[in-house]
Design an enzyme around this catalytic site. Structure first.
Site, PDB file in Angstrom:
ATOM      1  CD  GLU A 112       7.606  -0.733   7.616  1.00 32.20           C
ATOM      2  OE1 GLU A 112       7.272  -1.246   7.579  1.00 32.20           O
ATOM      3  OE2 GLU A 112       8.029   0.522   7.005  1.00 32.20           O
ATOM      4  CG  ASP A 125      -0.273  -0.266   2.529  1.00 25.20           C
ATOM      5  OD1 ASP A 125       0.776  -0.079   2.475  1.00 25.20           O
ATOM      6  OD2 ASP A 125      -1.189   0.423   3.330  1.00 25.20           O
ATOM      7  CB  SER A 126       4.776   2.065  -0.145  1.00 26.95           C
ATOM      8  OG  SER A 126       4.590   0.452  -1.295  1.00 26.95           O
ATOM      9  CE  LYS A 130       3.773  -6.201   3.852  1.00 34.85           C
ATOM     10  NZ  LYS A 130       2.587  -5.197   4.520  1.00 34.85           N
ATOM     11  CG  ASP A 175       0.420  -3.952   2.037  1.00 34.72           C
ATOM     12  OD1 ASP A 175       0.534  -4.988   2.934  1.00 34.72           O
ATOM     13  OD2 ASP A 175       1.075  -3.667   1.678  1.00 34.72           O
ATOM     14  CD  GLU A 204       0.682  -1.631   8.150  1.00 37.36           C
ATOM     15  OE1 GLU A 204       0.403  -0.499   9.166  1.00 37.36           O
ATOM     16  OE2 GLU A 204       0.864  -1.292   7.444  1.00 37.36           O
TER      17      GLU A 204
HETATM   18  O1  KIV Z   1       3.137  -1.272   1.731  1.00 33.50           O
HETATM   19  C1  KIV Z   1       4.560  -1.661   1.519  1.00 33.50           C
HETATM   20  O2  KIV Z   1       5.670  -1.068   0.516  1.00 33.50           O
HETATM   21  C2  KIV Z   1       4.547  -2.469   2.847  1.00 33.50           C
HETATM   22  C3  KIV Z   1       7.017  -2.917   2.878  1.00 33.50           C
HETATM   23  C4  KIV Z   1       7.376  -1.508   2.618  1.00 33.50           C
HETATM   24  C5  KIV Z   1       6.637  -3.503   3.689  1.00 33.50           C
HETATM   25  O3  KIV Z   1       4.223  -2.770   3.518  1.00 33.50           O
END
Ligand code: KIV
Length: 267
Positions: free
Chosen positions: A184, A46-47, A115, A85, A117
């Site tokens: 992280e 989600d970056s 993924k 994510d 969090e």
């Molecule tokens: O959103 C993302 O890119 C991430 C990674 C940097 C671990 O969660």
């Protein structure tokens, strides 16, 4: 038929002592390039909100955006495991919604795993998603979706109580059935302790050398995003410079009449 790595291949790498290389990608060309180069896991993070969409943080990213970017990545990859994510608010409301959204990333977008969090606070959610046969990667420590609680992007686990909580979080994520865990922004010795205590692989980002693998954001390692430059990023190329020079050359040639030439014109 794609010959894609599976979560079992990734877990075997920990047992065999082979480091796991992970990068983020959000589109077809980057996914293709890193897949050809032999990346083990592509994370559609989600970056994307920060480095592609230009948001201040990851919180505004939606399920529809994640599905769009994951589909493009899937089209560009053939051997990497693709993990998508779960964006903010796609799994925090209740378990039914979390399962539906995890399922959408698999069914509509084509991801092989998701993924999310959190630690003990999301263990039941991880268990519920794993129970419908969707592999889950956990993510603890500096979790960007918690930016407002953390008061910014700060290293987590420096104090004893925080470190103990992160150890408990790691154990809870493993016990809930996650196949791997992102660590992280935590001190390297704490990441080493967590890694040694888990059967599942840890993937570090700003968590030192002792993790079972490493993940970085592709825009950061290629010098494509000047917004942030965290200490843990190593820059492997200056793509912004190359792109900037290419664009400047194009503008100069258009304005000076050097482009298009005869060879670019139809007779
Ligand atoms: O959103 C993302 O890119 C991430 C990674 C940097 C671990 O969660």
């Amino acid at each position: 038929m794609k010959n894609t790595k599976t979560v079992l291949d990734i877990q075997r790498m920990k047992v065999e002592g082979e480091k796991i290389a992970v990068l983020t990608a959000y589109d077809y060309p980057f996914a293709r390039l890193m897949d050809l180069a032999g990346i083990d896991i592509i994370l559609v993070g989600d970056s994307v909100g920060s480095v592609v969409s230009g948001y201040d943080n990851t919180l505004p990213v939606t399920m529809d955006e994640m599905i769009y970017h994951t589909r493009a990545v899937i089209r560009g990859s053939s051997s990497a495991l693709v993990v998508a994510d779960m964006p903010f608010l796609s799994y925090q409301i209740d378990i039914v919604e979390a399962r539906r959204n995890a399922g959408r990333l698999i069914k509509e977008a084509g991801a092989q795993a998701v993924k999310l969090e959190g630690g003990e606070n999301v263990a039941a959610t991880i268990r519920a998603i794993v129970d419908m046969d969707v592999p889950v990667m956990g993510h603890i420590g500096l979790t960007p979706q918690s930016i407002h609680r953390m008061g910014g992007y700060k290293v987590q686990g420096k104090e004893d109580a925080q470190a103990r909580q992160l150890l408990a979080d790691a154990r809870a994520v493993e016990a809930a059935g996650a196949f791997a865990l992102v660590l992280e922004g935590i001190p390297a010795p704490l990441a080493q302790t967590i890694t040694a205590g888990l059967r599942i692989p840890t993937i570090g980002i700003g968590a030192g050398v002792h993790c079972d693998g490493q993940v970085l954001v592709i825009h950061d390692i290629l010098g494509l995003c000047e917004k942030y430059s965290p200490k843990f990023v190593k820059r492997y190329a200056d793509v912004s410079g190359t792109i900037g020079r290419g664009i400047a050359d194009y503008i100069r040639e258009v304005k000076g009449g050097a482009f298009p030439g005869e060879e670019h014109s139809f007779k």
